[in-house]
Design a protein around this motif. Structure first.
Motif, PDB file in Angstrom:
ATOM      1  N   LEU A 233      14.783  88.296  60.437  1.00  0.00           N
ATOM      2  CA  LEU A 233      15.664  89.300  61.035  1.00  0.00           C
ATOM      3  C   LEU A 233      15.149  90.698  60.732  1.00  0.00           C
ATOM      4  O   LEU A 233      15.149  91.583  61.600  1.00  0.00           O
ATOM      5  CB  LEU A 233      17.091  89.120  60.514  1.00  0.00           C
ATOM      6  N   HIS A 234      14.696  90.908  59.497  1.00  0.00           N
ATOM      7  CA  HIS A 234      14.124  92.206  59.131  1.00  0.00           C
ATOM      8  C   HIS A 234      12.914  92.528  60.000  1.00  0.00           C
ATOM      9  O   HIS A 234      12.763  93.651  60.503  1.00  0.00           O
ATOM     10  CB  HIS A 234      13.734  92.203  57.658  1.00  0.00           C
ATOM     11  N   ASP A 235      12.034  91.548  60.188  1.00  0.00           N
ATOM     12  CA  ASP A 235      10.836  91.773  60.997  1.00  0.00           C
ATOM     13  C   ASP A 235      11.191  92.074  62.449  1.00  0.00           C
ATOM     14  O   ASP A 235      10.417  92.731  63.165  1.00  0.00           O
ATOM     15  CB  ASP A 235       9.918  90.548  60.934  1.00  0.00           C
ATOM     16  N   ALA A 236      12.356  91.596  62.900  1.00  0.00           N
ATOM     17  CA  ALA A 236      12.817  91.882  64.256  1.00  0.00           C
ATOM     18  C   ALA A 236      13.473  93.252  64.371  1.00  0.00           C
ATOM     19  O   ALA A 236      13.877  93.656  65.470  1.00  0.00           O
ATOM     20  CB  ALA A 236      13.794  90.800  64.716  1.00  0.00           C
ATOM     21  N   GLY A 237      13.593  93.945  63.239  1.00  0.00           N
ATOM     22  CA  GLY A 237      14.163  95.286  63.271  1.00  0.00           C
ATOM     23  C   GLY A 237      15.604  95.383  62.839  1.00  0.00           C
ATOM     24  O   GLY A 237      16.184  96.471  62.843  1.00  0.00           O
ATOM     25  N   VAL A 238      16.203  94.252  62.456  1.00  0.00           N
ATOM     26  CA  VAL A 238      17.597  94.266  62.005  1.00  0.00           C
ATOM     27  C   VAL A 238      17.668  94.949  60.643  1.00  0.00           C
ATOM     28  O   VAL A 238      16.877  94.652  59.753  1.00  0.00           O
ATOM     29  CB  VAL A 238      18.144  92.831  61.917  1.00  0.00           C
ATOM     30  N   ARG A 239      18.612  95.852  60.481  1.00  0.00           N
ATOM     31  CA  ARG A 239      18.751  96.589  59.222  1.00  0.00           C
ATOM     32  C   ARG A 239      19.994  96.220  58.442  1.00  0.00           C
ATOM     33  O   ARG A 239      20.174  96.649  57.302  1.00  0.00           O
ATOM     34  CB  ARG A 239      18.729  98.105  59.504  1.00  0.00           C
ATOM     35  N   ARG A 240      20.866  95.412  59.039  1.00  0.00           N
ATOM     36  CA  ARG A 240      22.094  94.976  58.352  1.00  0.00           C
ATOM     37  C   ARG A 240      22.421  93.570  58.834  1.00  0.00           C
ATOM     38  O   ARG A 240      22.444  93.309  60.045  1.00  0.00           O
ATOM     39  CB  ARG A 240      23.221  95.958  58.653  1.00  0.00           C
ATOM     40  N   VAL A 241      22.670  92.680  57.890  1.00  0.00           N
ATOM     41  CA  VAL A 241      22.990  91.291  58.208  1.00  0.00           C
ATOM     42  C   VAL A 241      24.328  90.955  57.564  1.00  0.00           C
ATOM     43  O   VAL A 241      24.525  91.182  56.364  1.00  0.00           O
ATOM     44  CB  VAL A 241      21.914  90.321  57.676  1.00  0.00           C
ATOM     45  N   SER A 242      25.246  90.436  58.342  1.00  0.00           N
ATOM     46  CA  SER A 242      26.539  90.011  57.796  1.00  0.00           C
ATOM     47  C   SER A 242      26.847  88.607  58.285  1.00  0.00           C
ATOM     48  O   SER A 242      26.231  88.112  59.232  1.00  0.00           O
ATOM     49  CB  SER A 242      27.646  90.997  58.183  1.00  0.00           C
ATOM     50  N   ILE A 243      27.802  87.954  57.625  1.00  0.00           N
ATOM     51  CA  ILE A 243      28.097  86.555  57.963  1.00  0.00           C
ATOM     52  C   ILE A 243      29.538  86.325  58.415  1.00  0.00           C
ATOM     53  O   ILE A 243      29.954  85.183  58.611  1.00  0.00           O
ATOM     54  CB  ILE A 243      27.742  85.612  56.803  1.00  0.00           C
ATOM     55  N   GLY A 244      30.304  87.393  58.588  1.00  0.00           N
ATOM     56  CA  GLY A 244      31.657  87.248  59.107  1.00  0.00           C
ATOM     57  C   GLY A 244      32.514  86.318  58.272  1.00  0.00           C
ATOM     58  O   GLY A 244      32.522  86.389  57.042  1.00  0.00           O
ATOM     59  N   GLY A 245      33.210  85.408  58.930  1.00  0.00           N
ATOM     60  CA  GLY A 245      34.106  84.484  58.224  1.00  0.00           C
ATOM     61  C   GLY A 245      33.429  83.246  57.676  1.00  0.00           C
ATOM     62  O   GLY A 245      34.117  82.333  57.198  1.00  0.00           O
ATOM     63  N   ASN A 246      32.104  83.205  57.694  1.00  0.00           N
ATOM     64  CA  ASN A 246      31.413  81.966  57.306  1.00  0.00           C
ATOM     65  C   ASN A 246      31.574  81.617  55.831  1.00  0.00           C
ATOM     66  O   ASN A 246      31.657  80.437  55.475  1.00  0.00           O
ATOM     67  CB  ASN A 246      29.932  82.055  57.668  1.00  0.00           C
ATOM     68  N   ALA A 247      31.591  82.603  54.937  1.00  0.00           N
ATOM     69  CA  ALA A 247      31.794  82.295  53.515  1.00  0.00           C
ATOM     70  C   ALA A 247      33.188  81.703  53.295  1.00  0.00           C
ATOM     71  O   ALA A 247      33.364  80.756  52.522  1.00  0.00           O
ATOM     72  CB  ALA A 247      31.593  83.538  52.650  1.00  0.00           C
ATOM     73  N   ALA A 248      34.182  82.256  53.971  1.00  0.00           N
ATOM     74  CA  ALA A 248      35.544  81.720  53.846  1.00  0.00           C
ATOM     75  C   ALA A 248      35.613  80.306  54.391  1.00  0.00           C
ATOM     76  O   ALA A 248      36.261  79.421  53.798  1.00  0.00           O
ATOM     77  CB  ALA A 248      36.530  82.619  54.587  1.00  0.00           C
ATOM     78  N   LYS A 249      34.940  80.050  55.504  1.00  0.00           N
ATOM     79  CA  LYS A 249      34.927  78.689  56.053  1.00  0.00           C
ATOM     80  C   LYS A 249      34.326  77.709  55.050  1.00  0.00           C
ATOM     81  O   LYS A 249      34.823  76.586  54.884  1.00  0.00           O
ATOM     82  CB  LYS A 249      34.130  78.657  57.355  1.00  0.00           C
ATOM     83  N   ALA A 250      33.246  78.139  54.396  1.00  0.00           N
ATOM     84  CA  ALA A 250      32.617  77.271  53.392  1.00  0.00           C
ATOM     85  C   ALA A 250      33.564  77.007  52.225  1.00  0.00           C
ATOM     86  O   ALA A 250      33.645  75.881  51.716  1.00  0.00           O
ATOM     87  CB  ALA A 250      31.319  77.909  52.896  1.00  0.00           C
ATOM     88  N   ALA A 251      34.284  78.058  51.806  1.00  0.00           N
ATOM     89  CA  ALA A 251      35.232  77.890  50.699  1.00  0.00           C
ATOM     90  C   ALA A 251      36.362  76.941  51.095  1.00  0.00           C
ATOM     91  O   ALA A 251      36.755  76.051  50.314  1.00  0.00           O
ATOM     92  CB  ALA A 251      35.800  79.246  50.296  1.00  0.00           C
ATOM     93  N   TYR A 252      36.866  77.098  52.302  1.00  0.00           N
ATOM     94  CA  TYR A 252      37.959  76.237  52.744  1.00  0.00           C
ATOM     95  C   TYR A 252      37.480  74.807  52.982  1.00  0.00           C
ATOM     96  O   TYR A 252      38.246  73.846  52.811  1.00  0.00           O
ATOM     97  CB  TYR A 252      38.623  76.808  53.995  1.00  0.00           C
ATOM     98  N   ALA A 253      36.214  74.650  53.359  1.00  0.00           N
ATOM     99  CA  ALA A 253      35.648  73.311  53.496  1.00  0.00           C
ATOM    100  C   ALA A 253      35.620  72.606  52.144  1.00  0.00           C
ATOM    101  O   ALA A 253      35.865  71.390  52.049  1.00  0.00           O
ATOM    102  CB  ALA A 253      34.240  73.382  54.085  1.00  0.00           C
TER     103      ALA A 253
END
Length: 290
Positions: A233-253
């Motif tokens: 993602l960095h090489d593609a020029g992305v400067r910020r990466v976020s995961i939204g609700g995915n950490a919460a989904k993992a916790a609830y799983a």
């Protein structure tokens, strides 16, 4: 950093400036693991996070509401306040469409209250999106809202980082014209005072590269299972990466697996590896910090 370390207390304007600098580029993007309560914020910080972002969907679920501006704003602001109080790194808040109306209405006074609540909580950035109804908010109207957020923050003396989210891809409304629509919206939002552009729903590295090349601001990508690596993602020029609700989904799983095992065969193995009671309490011990 692998553990919480004492840090000098920074003023809110100083935290805002530090957060802004994290988007300047470097060897890796700014990676944000989105949180929903004080404990998740402390755990993410302990893991080495440079900054913390909230997830509106995760906060909504934790409070018993579906995602999509259904949570009462006061409850969302209370959660943000607890998160910001628990963290010693900069915090940015997901404010959905601004919690400023429903059923097609929009109230500038309510948006002002939202920004004031974010600043009062101690946060130094916001995500504000152009979705929230049957169709995306018009470019000119969303730009007007961004200008209002910028002016309210300026009154407080905090250089709030405004991450303008556009759902041109995520909504599926624009088909083959999504790329051009994204560029047009990014241009309008940046002219209105936005500092970064968030385009969830794009995983194609070529598209991300072209967006980053043509948008004159840090590009935020949404990542999760199946996404490119942080390095790609960095090489593609992305400067910020976020995961939204995915950490919460993992916790609830995890909760679901623990419950299914205990209520099924009465086995406790899913509890293995959990932090101790003392470890959890220690997350909120400030002795030796600051």
């Amino acid at each position: 950093m692998t553990s919480l370390e004492p840090q000098p207390a920074l003023s809110q304007p100083a935290r805002a400036d530090a957060f802004r600098q994290m988007h300047a580029g470097g060897a890796v993007p700014l990676v944000l693991v989105n949180v929903w309560d004080a404990a998740s914020a402390r755990l993410v910080e302990k893991a080495g996070a440079r900054a913390i972002a909230t997830s509106s969907s995760a906060i909504s679920w934790s409070l018993g509401f579906p995602d999509g501006s259904h949570v009462p704003p006061g409850l969302a602001f209370d959660a943000l306040g607890r998160i910001a109080a628990a963290a010693s790194v900069p915090v940015t808040a997901d404010i959905e469409a601004g919690y400023a109306g429903a059923d097609g209405t929009f109230d500038d006074g309510l948006l002002r209250q939202t920004v004031a609540a974010v600043l009062a909580a101690g946060a130094v950035g916001v995500n504000i999106e152009d979705s929230g109804g049957a169709s995306l908010t018009g470019v000119d109207e969303q730009a007007r809202r961004i200008r209002l957020v910028r002016s309210i923050a300026a009154e407080s003396g905090v250089h709030l980082f405004i991450n303008a989210r556009t759902d041109t891809y995520l909504s599926g409304q624009f088909g083959d014209s999504a790329f051009d629509e994204t560029l047009a919206r990014a241009e309008g939002y940046l002219a209105a005072g936005a500092d970064g552009i968030f385009v969830p729903g794009v995983t194609d590295l070529h598209i991300l590269h072209e967006l980053s090349r043509r948008i004159a601001a840090p590009l935020n990508a949404l990542a999760g299972v199946g996404s490119a690596s942080v390095g790609e993602l960095h090489d593609a020029g992305v400067r910020r990466v976020s995961i939204g609700g995915n950490a919460a989904k993992a916790a609830y799983a995890t909760v679901s697996r623990v419950a299914a095992e205990i209520l099924g065969d009465g086995n406790w193995s899913q509890l293995a590896g959990s932090p101790s009671h003392a470890d959890m309490d220690a997350l909120f011990s400030r002795e030796g910090e600051g």
